[in-house]
Design a protein around this motif. Structure first.
Motif, mmCIF file in Angstrom:
data_model
loop_
_atom_site.group_PDB
_atom_site.id
_atom_site.type_symbol
_atom_site.label_atom_id
_atom_site.label_comp_id
_atom_site.label_asym_id
_atom_site.label_seq_id
_atom_site.Cartn_x
_atom_site.Cartn_y
_atom_site.Cartn_z
ATOM 1 N N LYS A 130 36.117 23.566 -12.145
ATOM 2 C CA LYS A 130 35.093 23.546 -10.769
ATOM 3 C C LYS A 130 35.160 21.511 -10.622
ATOM 4 O O LYS A 130 34.915 21.044 -9.237
ATOM 5 N N GLU A 131 34.995 21.163 -11.535
ATOM 6 C CA GLU A 131 34.968 19.697 -11.702
ATOM 7 C C GLU A 131 35.673 18.352 -10.339
ATOM 8 O O GLU A 131 35.371 18.312 -9.751
ATOM 9 N N GLN A 132 37.256 19.374 -10.216
ATOM 10 C CA GLN A 132 38.318 19.080 -9.322
ATOM 11 C C GLN A 132 38.230 19.711 -8.076
ATOM 12 O O GLN A 132 38.053 18.619 -7.179
ATOM 13 N N GLU A 133 37.480 20.718 -7.911
ATOM 14 C CA GLU A 133 37.130 21.382 -6.473
ATOM 15 C C GLU A 133 35.857 20.765 -5.903
ATOM 16 O O GLU A 133 36.099 20.019 -4.901
ATOM 17 N N ILE A 134 34.737 19.689 -6.559
ATOM 18 C CA ILE A 134 33.986 18.878 -5.876
ATOM 19 C C ILE A 134 34.356 17.509 -5.171
ATOM 20 O O ILE A 134 33.790 17.145 -4.302
ATOM 21 N N GLU A 135 35.184 17.767 -6.313
ATOM 22 C CA GLU A 135 35.919 15.703 -5.873
ATOM 23 C C GLU A 135 37.144 15.813 -4.868
ATOM 24 O O GLU A 135 36.945 14.938 -3.925
ATOM 25 N N LEU A 140 37.379 14.873 0.776
ATOM 26 C CA LEU A 140 37.985 15.406 2.344
ATOM 27 C C LEU A 140 36.652 15.357 2.826
ATOM 28 O O LEU A 140 36.426 15.441 4.181
ATOM 29 N N LEU A 141 35.597 15.519 2.732
ATOM 30 C CA LEU A 141 34.097 15.016 3.625
ATOM 31 C C LEU A 141 34.000 13.607 3.756
ATOM 32 O O LEU A 141 33.957 13.075 5.137
#
Length: 190
Positions: A130-135, A140-141
């Motif tokens: 989950k932490e990597q997904e946020i990162e 990407l943003l």
């Protein structure tokens, strides 16, 4: 085979405890006893148990360095096709679970427990925590904002999120086209 009795004709609840290296479980069945002669009655009690083979739906040999399925702390290796050997027997009543541990170049990821419900169990390995997904989403943003700025300024100097090789690709395939064809860009990321 289990011999019960003597029992009067009727309906009885039978609990069956299941236990092996892959876990434990308890199932309840109803048996109907209708022998009036006092003879032994053979009553079949079907248990939801079977050998189980796991198939990793998103298996990718180049990205996944090591993959294992874990059932009750027992590690089951995954072959080159993303499948395990059949193991068991396993209780298929929803009480037993499995998880996948995958070693990627970016780290080891352990999935949540997944209920084992089928003899041929399809499961999916997690790719990111989950932490990597946020990162990754934040990266990407930031890349999107930098790409908009690069298009607006016709310059790759604004990029901090991509490699020099990718900067050259954007310069050659996008910005040079804009510059050579007098195309101007303005925009923003929402």
């Amino acid at each position: 085979f289990v011999l019960f009795g003597p029992l009067s004709p009727g309906i009885y609840d039978v609990e069956t405890k299941f236990e092996n290296e892959f876990g434990t479980g308890l199932t309840t069945s109803e048996i109907y006893l209708s022998s009036y002669e006092g003879e032994h009655s053979w009553i079949t009690v079907e248990l939801p148990i079977s050998e189980v083979m796991f198939d990793i739906g998103n298996y990718s040999a180049p990205a996944m360095k090591k993959v294992s399925v874990i059932v009750n702390e027992v590690e089951i290796p995954v072959d080159a096709d993303g499948k395990t050997e059949a193991i068991g027997p396993i209780l298929l009543d929803g009480s037993q679970t499995a998880k996948i541990i995958v070693e990627y170049p970016w780290g080891e990821i352990t999935s949540e427990d997944m209920v084992i419900e089928s003899e041929h169990q399809y499961i999916t390995a997690e790719v990111l925590t989950k932490e990597q997904e946020i990162e990754v989403a934040n990266l990407l943003l930031q890349f999107g904002e930098e790409l908009a700025e690069a298009k607006a300024t016709n310059s790759i100097d604004v990029f901090t999120t991509i490699t020099d090789n990718n900067k050259e690709i954007i310069q050659n395939q996008m910005l040079d086209y804009y510059i050579n064809n007098d195309i101007y860009y303005s925009g923003e990321i929402e």
